[in-house]
Design a protein around this motif. Sequence first.
Motif, short mmCIF file in Angstrom:
data_model
loop_
_atom_site.label_atom_id
_atom_site.label_comp_id
_atom_site.label_asym_id
_atom_site.label_seq_id
_atom_site.Cartn_x
_atom_site.Cartn_y
_atom_site.Cartn_z
N THR A 191 0.86 -1.17 0.00
CA THR A 191 0.00 0.00 0.00
C THR A 191 0.89 1.22 0.00
O THR A 191 2.11 1.13 -0.02
N VAL B 270 0.40 -3.06 -5.57
CA VAL B 270 -0.77 -2.26 -5.21
C VAL B 270 -0.28 -1.11 -4.35
O VAL B 270 0.37 -1.31 -3.32
N PHE C 49 -5.61 1.62 -1.88
CA PHE C 49 -6.89 0.93 -2.03
C PHE C 49 -7.91 1.54 -1.07
O PHE C 49 -7.59 1.82 0.09
N SER C 50 -9.12 1.75 -1.57
CA SER C 50 -10.22 2.21 -0.72
C SER C 50 -11.45 1.38 -1.02
O SER C 50 -12.03 1.48 -2.11
N ARG C 51 -11.82 0.56 -0.04
CA ARG C 51 -13.06 -0.21 -0.20
C ARG C 51 -14.26 0.72 -0.22
O ARG C 51 -15.21 0.53 -0.99
N LYS D 272 -14.36 2.40 -3.52
CA LYS D 272 -14.27 1.43 -4.61
C LYS D 272 -13.23 1.88 -5.64
O LYS D 272 -13.51 2.01 -6.83
N GLU D 273 -12.01 2.08 -5.15
CA GLU D 273 -10.90 2.51 -5.99
C GLU D 273 -9.64 1.75 -5.61
O GLU D 273 -9.45 1.39 -4.44
N ILE D 274 -8.79 1.53 -6.60
CA ILE D 274 -7.51 0.90 -6.34
C ILE D 274 -6.46 1.58 -7.22
O ILE D 274 -6.74 1.94 -8.37
N THR D 275 -5.27 1.77 -6.67
CA THR D 275 -4.15 2.35 -7.41
C THR D 275 -3.06 1.30 -7.51
O THR D 275 -2.64 0.73 -6.49
N LEU E 55 -4.50 -8.49 -9.27
CA LEU E 55 -5.37 -7.43 -8.75
C LEU E 55 -6.66 -8.02 -8.19
O LEU E 55 -7.14 -7.63 -7.11
N ILE F 93 -8.54 -7.70 -4.36
CA ILE F 93 -9.83 -7.07 -4.08
C ILE F 93 -10.94 -8.06 -3.77
O ILE F 93 -11.96 -7.68 -3.17
N THR G 8 -5.12 4.59 -11.34
CA THR G 8 -6.18 4.48 -10.34
C THR G 8 -7.46 4.09 -11.06
O THR G 8 -7.92 4.79 -11.97
#
Length: 468
Positions: A5, A88, A91-93, A96-99, A109, A113, A194
């Motif tokens: 992260t 990765v 990440f934000s659950r 709903k985003e991932i970088t 990936l 998730i 992202t």
Amino acid sequence: MRFATGLFLCCALGATPSTHAAETVNDITQLNPIVVDQVARPTTLEQIVKRVAEHPGPIAIGGGRYSMGGQTATEHALQIDMRGFDRVLGFSREHKEITVQPGITWRALQSFIDPYDLSVSIMQSYANFTVGGALSVNAHGRYVGYGPLVTSVKSIKLVLADGQVVEASPQSNADLFYGAIGGYGGLGVIVEATLRLSDNVRLLRSFEEMPLGDYRSYFLDRIEHNPKVILHNAVLYPDQYQTLRAVSYSQTDLPLTVKERLTPLDQNYWKEQKALKVVSQWPGGKALRQEVIDPLVLKKPQVSWRNHEASLDVRELEPDSRSKRTYVLQEYFVPTDQLESFVQEMGATLRAHRVNVINLSIRHAKADPGTLLAWAKTDVFALVLYYQQSTAEAERAAVREWTRALVDSAIKRGGSYYLPYQIHATPQQFRAAYPRAGEFLALKARVDPHNKFRNKLWDAYGSDNQGK
């Protein structure tokens, strides 16, 4: 794969990337061996910046190497192999985003998730490819109500020819955002992306058989605006291309019949590979698929997770050998009202040239929001052609002839063809199918004035070949 992260540090600054001299780079078809001077395998952003800034050129960028026409290399280049740059970063659950770094595969990936009940919003059918490769070709899949991958991208970071790192989004440096996505490595190295994510849901598979003439109204009336349908495609059967099976995956609360949340990495595909050999090489194999194999497979009830269906492994399509014959993809895009006329002409061309078509799949895609090399200028039906060809030089010349005929068929209907495959189209066909190519090349001249970023695609269609 190595995950981190934003709280974790990358490898030590100043570390030297793994570099190997004079390697032959090829793609999955084994049709395009290219000798490059060096292959660099960076693991940190600093390494990429240093190599790009200091290398005089040419530089090519590679990922999973599933493109099929030299789009990841050119002679005497430094190839930057991105597969070790695969973390990765954030990440934000909740959002709903991932970088991610672009060398990460979609399968890795998905593994990250899936425990959070999230899924990729848009991707191609198979999960082996890298995120960066999919961004570079602006991939699409079977996702109903969506179009190209760019529509699920919030932002990217790009290393330009002078080593500058820039962030690009629809709101900031939009020209670079809409140029680099679908730009085949021509503007710089994508080093971060992202992505917006979706919910992982249960999917019920269903199918209907129908004539081609009924399909367009069926799709527009029953599929396109149905919020329950998540994935959809149709299989159009050779050699007449008049009968199809439309396959849909719809959100459901029914109990699972497939227990695994993701396609197992160690799954054996001998049945699929045997079926591929039957269809491609046996007399009557194509009829056997249409009348026996597909009905048996589809008749079995299936409820699976979205992530399971999205994590398919391309190994199921891999033959025993590609030395004498190989399997290749092409793809064509036509406005929705041109589907039947295009298929009629396409079928006549394929039959006339005795093309060994293994599969012809129809997907739908919404119009592109603004990439400079947009393959979907309007809502389109995509026709994905999977065929077998000999590796002999004479066969390659024959493929070039019928490919150019199909490109002309798509162009005259206001459509296009897809660029990640064998580079057979003429420069004139390229410009006709991609009318904003001049804008892309002007942007490239501005941010890469010495034409540092190169590959066989840009060798064929770059500024030196315009007007030829």
